[in-house]
Design a protein around this motif. Structure first.
Motif, short mmCIF file in Angstrom:
data_model
loop_
_atom_site.label_atom_id
_atom_site.label_comp_id
_atom_site.label_asym_id
_atom_site.label_seq_id
_atom_site.Cartn_x
_atom_site.Cartn_y
_atom_site.Cartn_z
N GLY A 65 1.37 43.49 -21.27
CA GLY A 65 1.80 44.63 -20.46
C GLY A 65 0.81 45.77 -20.48
N GLY A 66 0.30 46.11 -21.67
CA GLY A 66 -0.67 47.19 -21.79
C GLY A 66 -1.97 46.87 -21.08
N THR A 67 -2.39 45.61 -21.17
CA THR A 67 -3.61 45.19 -20.48
C THR A 67 -3.43 45.25 -18.97
OG1 THR A 67 -4.19 43.73 -22.33
CG2 THR A 67 -5.23 43.28 -20.21
N LEU A 68 -2.27 44.81 -18.50
CA LEU A 68 -1.99 44.86 -17.06
C LEU A 68 -2.00 46.29 -16.54
CD1 LEU A 68 -1.19 43.18 -14.56
CD2 LEU A 68 1.21 43.58 -15.20
N ARG A 69 -1.37 47.21 -17.29
CA ARG A 69 -1.33 48.61 -16.87
C ARG A 69 -2.73 49.23 -16.86
NH1 ARG A 69 3.51 48.18 -19.78
NH2 ARG A 69 2.52 48.85 -21.73
N ALA A 70 -3.55 48.87 -17.85
CA ALA A 70 -4.92 49.40 -17.89
C ALA A 70 -5.71 48.95 -16.67
CB ALA A 70 -5.61 48.95 -19.17
N HIS A 71 -5.55 47.69 -16.26
CA HIS A 71 -6.28 47.21 -15.09
C HIS A 71 -5.73 47.81 -13.80
CE1 HIS A 71 -7.96 44.31 -17.96
NE2 HIS A 71 -8.93 44.16 -17.07
N ALA A 72 -4.42 48.02 -13.75
CA ALA A 72 -3.86 48.68 -12.57
C ALA A 72 -4.39 50.12 -12.47
CB ALA A 72 -2.33 48.68 -12.66
N ARG A 73 -4.51 50.80 -13.60
CA ARG A 73 -5.08 52.15 -13.62
C ARG A 73 -6.54 52.12 -13.15
NH1 ARG A 73 -4.92 52.85 -18.76
NH2 ARG A 73 -2.75 53.52 -18.77
N MET A 74 -7.27 51.12 -13.62
CA MET A 74 -8.67 50.99 -13.21
C MET A 74 -8.78 50.80 -11.70
SD MET A 74 -10.93 48.41 -12.19
CE MET A 74 -10.18 46.92 -12.86
N LEU A 75 -7.90 50.01 -11.11
CA LEU A 75 -7.97 49.76 -9.67
C LEU A 75 -7.61 51.01 -8.86
CD1 LEU A 75 -6.46 46.16 -9.56
CD2 LEU A 75 -8.86 46.82 -9.23
N ARG A 76 -6.73 51.84 -9.39
CA ARG A 76 -6.44 53.10 -8.71
C ARG A 76 -7.67 54.01 -8.72
NH1 ARG A 76 -1.42 52.40 -11.42
NH2 ARG A 76 -2.04 53.81 -13.11
N ILE A 77 -8.40 54.00 -9.83
CA ILE A 77 -9.65 54.76 -9.88
C ILE A 77 -10.67 54.17 -8.91
CG2 ILE A 77 -11.61 55.38 -11.36
CD1 ILE A 77 -9.63 55.30 -13.74
N LEU A 78 -10.76 52.85 -8.91
CA LEU A 78 -11.73 52.16 -8.05
C LEU A 78 -11.47 52.44 -6.57
CD1 LEU A 78 -14.07 50.11 -7.86
CD2 LEU A 78 -12.37 48.29 -7.97
N ALA A 79 -10.21 52.55 -6.19
CA ALA A 79 -9.86 52.76 -4.79
C ALA A 79 -10.42 54.07 -4.25
CB ALA A 79 -8.33 52.75 -4.63
N LYS A 80 -10.72 55.01 -5.12
CA LYS A 80 -11.24 56.32 -4.70
C LYS A 80 -12.76 56.36 -4.64
CE LYS A 80 -7.28 58.59 -6.90
NZ LYS A 80 -6.86 59.55 -7.96
N LEU A 81 -13.42 55.30 -5.08
CA LEU A 81 -14.88 55.30 -5.14
C LEU A 81 -15.46 54.80 -3.82
CD1 LEU A 81 -15.47 53.83 -8.71
CD2 LEU A 81 -15.28 56.24 -8.03
N ASP A 82 -16.53 55.44 -3.38
CA ASP A 82 -17.22 55.05 -2.16
C ASP A 82 -18.39 54.14 -2.53
OD1 ASP A 82 -18.24 54.84 0.39
OD2 ASP A 82 -19.22 56.80 0.36
N VAL A 83 -18.15 52.84 -2.48
CA VAL A 83 -19.18 51.86 -2.84
C VAL A 83 -19.25 50.78 -1.78
CG1 VAL A 83 -18.98 52.28 -5.32
CG2 VAL A 83 -17.56 50.52 -4.26
N ASP A 84 -20.39 50.07 -1.77
CA ASP A 84 -20.57 48.99 -0.80
C ASP A 84 -19.93 47.69 -1.28
OD1 ASP A 84 -22.21 50.54 0.98
OD2 ASP A 84 -23.83 50.34 -0.49
N VAL A 85 -20.09 47.40 -2.57
CA VAL A 85 -19.60 46.14 -3.12
C VAL A 85 -19.14 46.35 -4.55
CG1 VAL A 85 -21.89 45.42 -3.96
CG2 VAL A 85 -20.19 43.67 -3.38
N ILE A 86 -18.19 45.54 -4.97
CA ILE A 86 -17.63 45.62 -6.32
C ILE A 86 -17.97 44.32 -7.04
CG2 ILE A 86 -15.50 45.79 -7.67
CD1 ILE A 86 -14.33 47.09 -4.97
N HIS A 87 -18.50 44.45 -8.25
CA HIS A 87 -18.80 43.28 -9.07
C HIS A 87 -17.81 43.25 -10.23
CE1 HIS A 87 -22.08 40.52 -10.98
NE2 HIS A 87 -20.85 40.09 -11.21
N ASP A 88 -16.94 42.27 -10.20
CA ASP A 88 -15.83 42.16 -11.15
C ASP A 88 -16.21 41.25 -12.31
OD1 ASP A 88 -13.34 41.85 -12.41
OD2 ASP A 88 -12.74 40.26 -11.01
N ASN A 89 -16.31 41.83 -13.51
CA ASN A 89 -16.54 41.06 -14.74
C ASN A 89 -15.40 41.25 -15.72
OD1 ASN A 89 -19.48 40.15 -14.33
ND2 ASN A 89 -19.55 42.33 -13.88
N SER A 90 -14.23 41.58 -15.21
CA SER A 90 -13.10 41.97 -16.06
C SER A 90 -12.46 40.81 -16.80
CB SER A 90 -12.03 42.66 -15.21
OG SER A 90 -11.45 41.74 -14.29
N ILE A 91 -12.68 39.59 -16.32
CA ILE A 91 -11.98 38.37 -16.77
C ILE A 91 -10.46 38.60 -16.76
CG2 ILE A 91 -13.92 37.41 -18.05
CD1 ILE A 91 -12.56 38.25 -20.65
#
Length: 347
Positions: A65-91
């Motif tokens: 649960g804690g890991t899931l919430r941390a990644h959901a938080r990360m994606l909310r941060i990511l949604a605000k970033l202006d980038v061309d491409v995302i490289h996911d190494n999160s496993i």
């Protein structure tokens, strides 16, 4: 390009690295920056301060649960970033699903075997634009193929300048084994094999499984078996420079094996178990590969490998440079962006 790199969130991206994935992420980010890309790294807040860090808090001892919430938080941060491409190494299974929902261009590198939760993600995102899967080895790609469909292989690379070669044979025999100290890394097999072969053994790495270390490793430490702790790159390079042979006793299906390339880069030949992608890296000119779990065969391999030409080892490592790795990833980024442009134009 403006590139957001998602790190594995549990551990900081800083030396001494917790494992190969953390080292990979550090190398990738620095190499992309050197090539002129604008990079943002979403990672643990305690990561190295000279990285372009976007901190993502991760609770200690987090469960599912804690890991899931941390990644959901990360994606909310990511949604605000202006980038061309995302490289996911999160496993983690969540980022590719988010890419499917949002349409943000993403490249997901497969670093681990296809665990159950990630298999479903593979099925749900396979063939979906704008998303690409990359495997770090042919061996791992074949394991993932039933779930993700098409994938590209990009072998991991290292910064060869950080691993200078010592091409003169050491004055005294010495075997070296390093990596995370867990049962699947098989350090106890290296101890047994080195003793049978008559080679002193130096061990280095973070103790990730304390019970395993206390029961099978610590009791063997003495005059001929040394435990040196968790070393950084410079310390490992110095250790390897004085080693006759590296030992790679992994008993799980190793997805790649950065340790193998690091050893070869220092001119150190390798005796290894036939684990996962190991045969993709070790040729008969630079190492000896034996049946997984056979410590007696590994002992014979130690003696044989120690006689390999150290210059050949360095030349083999040069096939796995960080430059080649990053060039391959740039090609994948361009591919996913080209597809995304076509989709955006409705063609």
């Amino acid at each position: 390009m403006r590139i957001a790199v998602i790190a594995p969130l549990r551990f900081p991206i800083r030396e001494p690295f917790r494992g190969g994935l953390e080292m990979f992420t550090d190398l990738l980010v620095r190499a992309l920056m050197e090539r002129g890309h604008e990079v943002l790294l979403l990672a643990h807040p305690d990561s190295s301060p000279d990285l372009p860090l976007v901190p993502v808090p991760f609770p200690e001892r987090a469960g599912f649960g804690g890991t899931l919430r941390a990644h959901a938080r990360m994606l909310r941060i990511l949604a605000k970033l202006d980038v061309d491409v995302i490289h996911d190494n999160s496993i983690h299974f969540l980022p590719p699903l988010w890419s499917r929902k949002t349409g943000r261009p993403m490249v997901t590198t497969l670093h681990t075997p296809p665990y159950r939760a990630s298999r479903l993600t593979g099925w749900m995102t396979r063939g979906r634009h704008p998303h690409r899967f990359v495997s770090i080895s042919d061996h791992l790609g074949r394991q993932w193929a039933p779930y993700v469909g098409a994938y590209t292989v990009v072998h991991n690379g290292i910064d060869l300048q950080s691993w200078p070669a010592e091409l003169s044979a050491p004055a005294r025999p010495l075997a070296v084994c390093y990596g995370r100290i867990t049962p699947e890394k098989g350090i106890h097999h290296a101890i047994r094999a080195a003793k049978v072969a008559g080679f002193p053994l130096s061990i280095a790495g973070a103790v990730a499984d304390r019970d395993y270390f206390e029961q099978l490793i610590a009791p063997e430490v003495g005059e001929d078996v040394r435990y040196l702790g968790h070393l950084n790159r410079a310390q490992l390079g110095e250790l390897l420079a004085g080693a006759s042979v590296g030992v790679f006793p992994a008993v799980w299906d190793e997805p790649f094996g950065l340790v193998l390339v690091e050893m070869l880069a220092c001119g150190t030949p390798v005796a290894a178990f036939n684990s996962g992608a190991t045969p993709e890296i070790l040729t008969s000119e630079v190492g000896v590969v034996v049946e997984k779990g056979d410590a007696e065969a590994l002992a014979s391999a130690i003696g044989e490998a120690a006689g390999k030409d150290r210059a050949d080892c360095r030349r083999r490592a040069e096939q796995f440079s960080i430059q080649k790795m990053v060039e391959a990833y740039e090609a994948v980024y361009r591919s996913v962006l080209a597809v995304n442009d076509v989709v955006d134009q409705g063609l």
